[in-house]
Design a protein around this motif. Structure first.
Motif, PDB file in Angstrom:
ATOM      1  N   TYR A  46     -15.765  19.547 -10.402  1.00 43.66           N
ATOM      2  CA  TYR A  46     -15.210  18.765  -9.298  1.00 43.66           C
ATOM      3  C   TYR A  46     -16.303  18.187  -8.401  1.00 43.66           C
ATOM      4  CZ  TYR A  46     -10.372  19.619 -10.349  1.00 43.66           C
ATOM      5  OH  TYR A  46      -9.141  19.603 -10.949  1.00 43.66           O
ATOM      6  N   MET A  72     -10.742  12.639 -15.577  1.00 42.74           N
ATOM      7  CA  MET A  72      -9.846  13.303 -14.641  1.00 42.74           C
ATOM      8  C   MET A  72      -8.590  12.469 -14.429  1.00 42.74           C
ATOM      9  SD  MET A  72     -10.514  14.404 -10.647  1.00 42.74           S
ATOM     10  CE  MET A  72     -11.564  15.786 -11.101  1.00 42.74           C
ATOM     11  N   TYR A  79      -6.514  22.419 -14.735  1.00 42.17           N
ATOM     12  CA  TYR A  79      -5.788  21.775 -13.647  1.00 42.17           C
ATOM     13  C   TYR A  79      -6.088  22.458 -12.323  1.00 42.17           C
ATOM     14  CZ  TYR A  79      -2.307  25.602 -13.755  1.00 42.17           C
ATOM     15  OH  TYR A  79      -1.687  26.820 -13.714  1.00 42.17           O
ATOM     16  N   SER A 112      -4.602  17.667 -10.096  1.00 42.53           N
ATOM     17  CA  SER A 112      -5.538  16.954 -10.962  1.00 42.53           C
ATOM     18  C   SER A 112      -5.707  17.728 -12.250  1.00 42.53           C
ATOM     19  CB  SER A 112      -6.892  16.751 -10.280  1.00 42.53           C
ATOM     20  OG  SER A 112      -7.447  17.990  -9.885  1.00 42.53           O
ATOM     21  N   ILE A 134      -9.119  10.259  -4.499  1.00 42.41           N
ATOM     22  CA  ILE A 134      -9.588  11.208  -5.512  1.00 42.41           C
ATOM     23  C   ILE A 134     -10.809  11.963  -5.013  1.00 42.41           C
ATOM     24  CG2 ILE A 134     -10.569  11.422  -7.836  1.00 42.41           C
ATOM     25  CD1 ILE A 134      -8.780   9.097  -8.673  1.00 42.41           C
ATOM     26  N   HIS A 174      -9.663  14.643  -2.731  1.00 37.79           N
ATOM     27  CA  HIS A 174      -9.057  15.730  -3.502  1.00 37.79           C
ATOM     28  C   HIS A 174     -10.141  16.595  -4.138  1.00 37.79           C
ATOM     29  CE1 HIS A 174      -6.322  17.785  -6.270  1.00 37.79           C
ATOM     30  NE2 HIS A 174      -7.206  17.526  -7.225  1.00 37.79           N
ATOM     31  N   GLN A 175     -11.140  15.976  -4.733  1.00 32.95           N
ATOM     32  CA  GLN A 175     -12.231  16.741  -5.339  1.00 32.95           C
ATOM     33  C   GLN A 175     -12.920  17.626  -4.309  1.00 32.95           C
ATOM     34  OE1 GLN A 175     -14.277  13.274  -6.889  1.00 32.95           O
ATOM     35  NE2 GLN A 175     -13.782  13.823  -8.994  1.00 32.95           N
ATOM     36  N   PHE A 201      -5.421  12.211 -11.688  1.00 33.28           N
ATOM     37  CA  PHE A 201      -5.028  12.619 -10.339  1.00 33.28           C
ATOM     38  C   PHE A 201      -3.573  12.232 -10.103  1.00 33.28           C
ATOM     39  CE2 PHE A 201      -4.593  11.368  -5.778  1.00 33.28           C
ATOM     40  CZ  PHE A 201      -4.645  12.656  -5.243  1.00 33.28           C
ATOM     41  N   SER A 251     -15.325   9.936  -9.009  1.00 35.12           N
ATOM     42  CA  SER A 251     -14.030   9.640  -8.381  1.00 35.12           C
ATOM     43  C   SER A 251     -13.579   8.227  -8.704  1.00 35.12           C
ATOM     44  CB  SER A 251     -14.133   9.810  -6.863  1.00 35.12           C
ATOM     45  OG  SER A 251     -15.024   8.830  -6.320  1.00 35.12           O
TER      46      SER A 251
END
Length: 229
Positions: free
Chosen positions: A34, A185, A208, A164, A45, A48-49, A187, A39
């Motif tokens: 991650y 990835m 996930y 994700s 994204i 989120h990472q 998302f 991204s």
């Protein structure tokens, strides 16, 4: 060794993440994935990472309890060896090796009270970290999903959860809008309906992550709100 918790009551000493280095290494490899996966220029994204990394960091530093229940297999588990073998050839190899080191402890399950027809032989998931363990936390839910060749995973959505997937081996498509190969990835923001299809020639193994309010994560399993139901 026993710890006394109350007069007349004794329980086994709690096991901690630090007592099982292979599980710590697995969390580290997920963290690194991650950190380094692109991204694609998406602010959502990237956020989120970052949220997943921060949650993993909190889990790793908190001396989380780890609890092992009896390992469980499902019919799709017969495809795991092939999925791992294929993944060793990909950029996801460090994460594949970390999965291999703990695979004998995995509890493969469905997440449905009634499994859709045919899915019982082509799909299962195993939680790594979350309210159901083995690494116990409500900070984040991490796990693995294994699909047999040709699997179609029904349309579903997650309420209040950002999700994700990292493709570790094989290839999948989501909503017929692109193909995701190892190192890519997917998302899915909350409430986003998505359907997954899998290559007809090879299994697919995905990692996930679920991020959301702790009250949303607490008590969650990989149970889905299916489209139209």
């Amino acid at each position: 060794m026993l710890n006394t918790t109350a007069p007349g009551q004794e329980t086994l000493a709690q096991k901690r993440l630090s007592d099982y280095p292979d599980w710590g290494y697995l969390l580290r490899e997920i963290y690194e994935a991650y950190r380094f996966l692109s991204s694609g220029g998406s602010d959502k994204i990237r956020a989120h990472q970052r949220a997943v990394r921060e949650a993993i960091s909190r889990v790793s530093k908190s001396k989380s309890e780890i609890r092992f229940d009896a390992p469980a297999q499902k019919p799709v588990s017969a495809h795991l060896k092939r999925a791992l073998d294929e993944g060793r050839q990909e950029r996801t190899a460090p994460l594949i090796r970390a999965v291999e080191s703990i695979q004998d402890h995995l509890i493969w399950q469905y997440g449905y009270e009634k499994v859709p027809r045919g899915l019982d032989k082509t799909y299962a998931y195993a939680e790594i970290c979350g309210p159901n363990g083995p690494v116990l936390t409500t900070e984040v839910i991490l796990g693995l999903v294994l699909f047999a060749p040709g699997c179609t995973y029904p349309a579903h959505a997650h309420s209040g959860i950002s999700e994700s997937y990292i493709c570790l081996s094989g290839a999948v498509s989501e909503n017929h809008q692109g193909v995701y190969a190892p190192g890519s990835m997917i998302f899915n923001p909350p409430e986003h309906t998505h359907r997954i299809t899998v290559s007809k020639t090879e299994p697919a193994l995905l990692a996930y992550a679920w991020i959301g309010p702790q009250q949303q994560l607490a008590g969650q399993k990989m149970v889905f709100s299916r489209k139209g139901g």
